[in-house]
Design an enzyme around this catalytic site. Structure first.
Site, PDB file in Angstrom:
ATOM      1  N   LYS A 131      86.827  28.958  80.961  1.00 23.39           N
ATOM      2  CA  LYS A 131      86.748  29.295  82.386  1.00 23.39           C
ATOM      3  C   LYS A 131      87.921  30.174  82.795  1.00 23.39           C
ATOM      4  O   LYS A 131      87.739  31.235  83.410  1.00 23.39           O
ATOM      5  CB  LYS A 131      86.734  28.029  83.236  1.00 23.39           C
ATOM      6  CG  LYS A 131      86.790  28.301  84.739  1.00 23.39           C
ATOM      7  CD  LYS A 131      87.228  27.078  85.498  1.00 23.39           C
ATOM      8  CE  LYS A 131      87.824  27.484  86.825  1.00 23.39           C
ATOM      9  NZ  LYS A 131      88.434  26.369  87.560  1.00 23.39           N
ATOM     10  N   ASP A 149      82.839  27.255  87.017  1.00 19.06           N
ATOM     11  CA  ASP A 149      83.660  26.287  87.737  1.00 19.06           C
ATOM     12  C   ASP A 149      82.736  25.217  88.305  1.00 19.06           C
ATOM     13  O   ASP A 149      81.552  25.148  87.955  1.00 19.06           O
ATOM     14  CB  ASP A 149      84.482  26.977  88.828  1.00 19.06           C
ATOM     15  CG  ASP A 149      83.647  27.406  90.023  1.00 19.06           C
ATOM     16  OD1 ASP A 149      82.384  27.423  89.924  1.00 19.06           O
ATOM     17  OD2 ASP A 149      84.229  27.704  91.079  1.00 19.06           O
TER      18      ASP A 149
END
Length: 220
Positions: A131, A149
């Site tokens: 991420k 996310d």
């Protein structure tokens, strides 16, 4: 007897993902990230600090932080207790301080203090996952990537674009539904839509422009 529910094939899912993109894209015109930065190192640090913290709060902290620390070496040299105090308002400051120092130590030891521009290299840094790497690659290097996310994870599941819960598998699922050049933009769209309409609690289906394409909206 009720008819069995039609199972959506991969091509139909791709077409639905494309329609979702085309409807939401013009509604959210924000930049790739609301985090303020002037170079890849600042973006890397800000992204680490943004975990479970608002971008606004991170920007308030980094406004002073980035004037105090100019290089990866600066983060390595500072006592961790001092760094913890500097980033305390972002929450989870002890773990974040360890991640920041670990990542910066990796930069100094492996990459002469410079943030690398590939996923493979970024993942070699302690405290950096896919991420964070995708955030940095997309905003600092214009490298396409799906940023998973909490908002992207939630919306991808609600929209029926994935049945997975593991972020890496969700990234692969979304990446397989859209052309590479749309990966980062689709992530941003889902993040902004998740913040404004498709919230974790009480999603506003009645105001959602893609409710007709959303399995979760159709079941409520």
């Amino acid at each position: 007897m009720a008819k069995p529910k039609k199972v959506e094939n991969r091509e139909e899912k791709r077409e639905r993902a494309a329609r979702i993109f085309e409807i939401l894209d013009p509604l959210y015109t924000q930049e790739k990230t609301a985090l303020k930065f002037e170079n890849p190192l600042e973006l890397l640090i800000a992204t680490i600090l943004s975990a479970q913290c608002t971008d606004k709060q991170v920007n308030q902290v980094t406004d002073k932080l980035f004037r105090k620390y100019r290089s990866a070496e600066d983060y390595v040299k500072v006592p961790i207790e001092e760094l913890e105090e500097d980033i305390r308002p972002t929450g989870f400051f002890r773990n974040k301080a360890k991640s920041v120092k670990g990542a910066c130590k990796g930069l100094v030891e492996r990459f002469d203090g410079q943030v690398p521009g590939t996923m493979e290299e970024l993942l070699k840094l302690p405290g950096v996952g896919r991420k964070t790497a995708n955030c940095v690659l997309g905003a600092a290097f214009d490298v396409p990537g799906v940023v998973v996310d909490t908002h992207v994870k939630r919306l991808a599941q609600r929209l029926g674009l994935t049945t997975n819960t593991d972020p890496n598998k969700i990234e692969a699922d979304l990446g397989g539904l859209l052309p590479r050049e749309r990966w980062r933009r689709f992530s941003d769209i889902l993040i902004y839509h998740g913040r404004e309409i498709c919230k974790a609690r009480n999603p506003a289906h009645e105001r959602c422009p893609v409710a007709h394409l959303c399995p979760a909206a159709k079941t409520t």
